[in-house]
Scaffold this active site. Structure first.
Site, mmCIF file in Angstrom:
data_model
loop_
_atom_site.group_PDB
_atom_site.id
_atom_site.type_symbol
_atom_site.label_atom_id
_atom_site.label_comp_id
_atom_site.label_asym_id
_atom_site.label_seq_id
_atom_site.Cartn_x
_atom_site.Cartn_y
_atom_site.Cartn_z
ATOM 1 N N ARG A 1 9.699 5.863 -4.912
ATOM 2 C CA ARG A 1 10.451 4.693 -4.445
ATOM 3 C C ARG A 1 10.668 3.749 -5.627
ATOM 4 N NH1 ARG A 1 11.758 3.896 0.451
ATOM 5 N NH2 ARG A 1 12.430 1.883 1.254
ATOM 6 N N PHE B 1 12.761 -5.212 -8.535
ATOM 7 C CA PHE B 1 11.582 -5.380 -7.671
ATOM 8 C C PHE B 1 10.379 -4.629 -8.220
ATOM 9 C CE2 PHE B 1 9.470 -4.434 -3.422
ATOM 10 C CZ PHE B 1 8.696 -5.570 -3.494
ATOM 11 N N GLN C 1 7.366 2.379 -7.282
ATOM 12 C CA GLN C 1 6.224 2.815 -6.475
ATOM 13 C C GLN C 1 5.859 4.262 -6.791
ATOM 14 O OE1 GLN C 1 6.701 2.270 -2.290
ATOM 15 N NE2 GLN C 1 4.814 3.354 -1.785
ATOM 16 N N ASN D 1 -0.678 -0.917 0.107
ATOM 17 C CA ASN D 1 -1.516 -0.782 1.299
ATOM 18 C C ASN D 1 -0.638 -0.813 2.535
ATOM 19 O OD1 ASN D 1 -1.183 -3.653 2.110
ATOM 20 N ND2 ASN D 1 -2.421 -4.052 0.282
ATOM 21 N N PHE E 1 2.124 0.164 -7.444
ATOM 22 C CA PHE E 1 3.474 -0.081 -7.937
ATOM 23 C C PHE E 1 3.401 -0.903 -9.220
ATOM 24 C CE2 PHE E 1 2.234 -3.181 -4.825
ATOM 25 C CZ PHE E 1 2.606 -4.422 -5.346
ATOM 26 N N LEU F 1 3.600 -11.549 -3.111
ATOM 27 C CA LEU F 1 2.715 -10.418 -2.840
ATOM 28 C C LEU F 1 1.275 -10.721 -3.221
ATOM 29 C CD1 LEU F 1 5.023 -7.559 -4.133
ATOM 30 C CD2 LEU F 1 4.628 -8.258 -1.768
ATOM 31 N N HIS G 1 -1.699 -7.918 -2.216
ATOM 32 C CA HIS G 1 -1.653 -6.806 -3.163
ATOM 33 C C HIS G 1 -2.343 -7.190 -4.471
ATOM 34 C CE1 HIS G 1 1.027 -4.473 -0.591
ATOM 35 N NE2 HIS G 1 1.566 -5.640 -0.282
#
Length: 261
Positions: free
Chosen positions: A47, A52, A55, A116, A128, A137, A149
Site C-alpha cells: 500500500r 502520506f 505501508q 495496528n 509504514f 497519528l 501509532h
C-alpha cells in the site's frame, strides 16, 4: 549502546534507518528479530499513497497481487527477546505484540511507525514510512484523531529512495502497479573487541540535506476503517492512512487487507 541501523534493500534502491531501541525496546526488538530471521525478505510494499506513507510488512504480500495483503503478521505464539533487558515476549492473539506508547516522537517525514487495527495491542509485523508529517497519528494527539501509532525508527540516509517509492503508480487499492519488493533488511553491528554494540553508519551529504529539508512520511493501522466512514472496523479490512483528508481517502476494499491509519 548505540541504536541498531537497519538497511532496507529494495528493488528501487536502498535506504537506512536508525531503530529506536533506546526509546521503544519492545517494539524495536520485535522488528530486529523479524529482520534477523528473514521474515521481511521477498515481501512487497502492498500500500503506497503519495503524500502520506508507504505501508509494508505483511507476509501475504510476498505475492505482490495477493488479495490477502495487509491481513497478515508473525506466527501466533512465536517469541523474541527484548534486547536491552533479556525479557522474552510472546506474540499473541494473531501474532501481536504489546503496545509501547511511552515516547513522544511524532510521525514526521521519514519516520517508521507501527500499523495496528485501531484496537489495543494489535501491532505485529506491519509498519509504514511517513512521507509527510502525520501528527494526527501520534498516540498522544487524541485531539486530532483516535489513532495511536508509535514511531520506532527514522530514515537516516536514502530518503530519496523512499520518496521515489512514494511516487510509484498504484491501482485503485493503492497497490503499486509495478511491484516494489524488499530484498532484505539487515541489521548492522559494530565490530569491536569485547563489544556487541551496533554500528551507526556515517551520514553523507545527501542524507544531511534530506534531514534539513524534511521528507514526507505517513503512518498506518493494521485493520481499521476510517471512523468517519460510518461502519465499524472489521478484522480484515484494508489499511487506510489517517494522514489523508477524509474526503480524499480511497474507499476500502471490504474483501482484503487491513485499514491503514
Amino acid at each position: 549502546m548505540p541504536n541498531p541501523i537497519a538497511t532496507f534493500d529494495t528493488t528501487e534502491g536502498s535506504f537506512t534507518a536508525e531503530i529506536f531501541m533506546d526509546k521503544l525496546p519492545v517494539t524495536a526488538s520485535n522488528f530486529v528479530d523479524l529482520c534477523n530471521t528473514g521474515f521481511y525478505n521477498g515481501v512487497h510494499f502492498h500500500r503506497v499513497i503519495d503524500g502520506f506513507m508507504l505501508q509494508f510488512g505483511c507476509p501475504f504480500a510476498k505475492d505482490a497481487k495477493s488479495g490477502r495483503s495487509g491481513t497478515g503478521g508473525p506466527d501466533d505464539g512465536s517469541t523474541y527477546t527484548v534486547v536491552p533487558t533479556g525479557a522474552v515476549v510472546t506474540r499473541k492473539n494473531g501474532g501481536n505484540i504489546p503496545d509501547e506508547l511511552v515516547d513522544k516522537t511524532s510521525n514526521e517525514p521519514g519516520t517508521l511507525s507501527m500499523a495496528n487495527t485501531g484496537q489495543p495491542n494489535t501491532g505485529g509485523s506491519q509498519f509504514f514510512v511517513n512521507t509527510v508529517h502525520n501528527d494526527f497519528l501520534d498516540h498522544w494527539r487524541n485531539d486530532l484523531s483516535p489513532s495511536q501509532h508509535p514511531v520506532f525508527g527514522k530514515v537516516v540516509s536514502g530518503m530519496d529512495i523512499v520518496m521515489k517509492i512514494g511516487k510509484t503508480k498504484c491501482d485503485h487499492n493503492d497497490n503499486p502497479v509495478t511491484p516494489v519488493m524488499m530484498k532484505t533488511i539487515t541489521i548492522a553491528k559494530r565490530e569491536l573487541k569485547n563489544s556487541g554494540t551496533l554500528q551507526m553508519p556515517p551520514k553523507n551529504a545527501d542524507s544531511a540535506k534530506n534531514a534539513r529539508s524534511g521528507v514526507p512520511g505517513l503512518s498506518l493501522q493494521k485493520n481499521i476503517k476510517p471512523r468517519w466512514r460510518g461502519s465499524p472496523p472489521t478484522r480484515w479490512q484494508p489499511l487506510h492512512p489517517l494522514g489523508t483528508p477524509p474526503n480524499e481517502l480511497p474507499a476500502p476494499d471490504e474483501t482484503s487487507g487491513r485499514a491503514l491509519f
